[in-house]
Enzyme design. Structure first.
Site, PDB file in Angstrom:
ATOM      1  N   TRP A  31       0.855  -1.182   0.000  1.00  0.00           N
ATOM      2  CA  TRP A  31       0.000   0.000   0.000  1.00  0.00           C
ATOM      3  C   TRP A  31       0.894   1.236   0.000  1.00  0.00           C
ATOM      4  CZ3 TRP A  31      -5.007   0.061  -0.932  1.00  0.00           C
ATOM      5  CH2 TRP A  31      -5.719   1.241  -0.708  1.00  0.00           C
ATOM      6  N   ILE A  91      -0.784   7.394   5.650  1.00  0.00           N
ATOM      7  CA  ILE A  91      -1.045   8.820   5.456  1.00  0.00           C
ATOM      8  C   ILE A  91      -2.385   9.172   6.095  1.00  0.00           C
ATOM      9  CG2 ILE A  91      -1.384  10.648   3.748  1.00  0.00           C
ATOM     10  CD1 ILE A  91       0.445   9.007   1.859  1.00  0.00           C
ATOM     11  N   THR A  95     -10.565   9.958   8.730  1.00  0.00           N
ATOM     12  CA  THR A  95     -11.122   9.152   9.817  1.00  0.00           C
ATOM     13  C   THR A  95     -10.026   8.782  10.810  1.00  0.00           C
ATOM     14  OG1 THR A  95     -10.716   7.016   8.752  1.00  0.00           O
ATOM     15  CG2 THR A  95     -12.778   8.159   8.183  1.00  0.00           C
ATOM     16  N   HIS A  97      -8.958   5.905  11.349  1.00  0.00           N
ATOM     17  CA  HIS A  97      -8.266   4.712  10.864  1.00  0.00           C
ATOM     18  C   HIS A  97      -6.745   4.866  11.005  1.00  0.00           C
ATOM     19  CE1 HIS A  97      -7.625   1.177   8.326  1.00  0.00           C
ATOM     20  NE2 HIS A  97      -6.776   1.890   7.620  1.00  0.00           N
ATOM     21  N   ARG A 136      10.187  12.249   2.664  1.00  0.00           N
ATOM     22  CA  ARG A 136      10.923  11.357   3.558  1.00  0.00           C
ATOM     23  C   ARG A 136      11.273  10.016   2.903  1.00  0.00           C
ATOM     24  NH1 ARG A 136       8.152  15.057   5.749  1.00  0.00           N
ATOM     25  NH2 ARG A 136       8.665  15.938   7.792  1.00  0.00           N
TER      26      ARG A 136
END
Length: 164
Positions: A31, A91, A95, A97, A136
């Site tokens: 991901w 990231i 929400t 999450h 980064r």
């Protein structure tokens, strides 16, 4: 100097150890692949630059950052692995999450490290936006994958020196 103006990947103050004697595992989340791919490239190349043999770097990909803990656990079932580097990117969204994933990954990585008494390195970006992640992962703030690799080498050396 403000951090937004410089690379944070400065290792000049750290003792440089060789990676030649060690075997590393790298778990990389799929991901946010553009970011995690850059982190992986940085970590892998730094290990090679510090003397690790290609055959002594075992890489697996997992679907997302949440699965990094399971990936590290799987790799550490191979007793020859001296340290595992976990690379991911979460990231912030709209929400909560983000909070749950970041907390679970940090705790999970710590728990796997303690379970096997081996270093498991937290190379997970937890950023507010895509630009911060890119900065980064080889951008203006360096490459946190390289930092994770340096940490893995240092911790493998400490572990080998103290645990016989």
């Amino acid at each position: 100097m403000a951090t937004h103006l410089k690379s944070l990947s400065d290792f000049t103050h750290l003792k440089a150890y060789s990676a030649e004697a060690f075997t590393f595992g790298i778990v990389v989340a799929q991901w946010n692949a553009a970011v995690t791919g850059s982190l992986y490239d940085g970590a892998y190349q730094l290990l090679l630059d510090k003397g690790a043999k290609q055959d002594n770097i075992k890489t697996i990909q997992v679907p997302g950052s949440f699965e990094l803990t399971s990936g590290a656990d799987i790799l550490l079932q191979d007793a020859s692995i001296d340290a595992v580097i976990c690379l991911g990117c979460v990231i912030q969204g709209e929400t909560r999450h983000f909070d749950f994933i970041c907390n679970a990954v940090a705790n999970g990585i710590t728990n796997v490290s303690l379970k096997y008494s081996k270093p498991v390195i937290f190379g997970v970006l937890t950023t507010d936006n895509q630009q911060q992640a890119e900065d980064r992962a080889g951008g203006i703030h360096g490459n946190k994958g390289e930092e994770a690799a340096i940490t893995a080498i240092q911790m493998a050396k400490i572990s080998s020196d103290l645990i016989k």
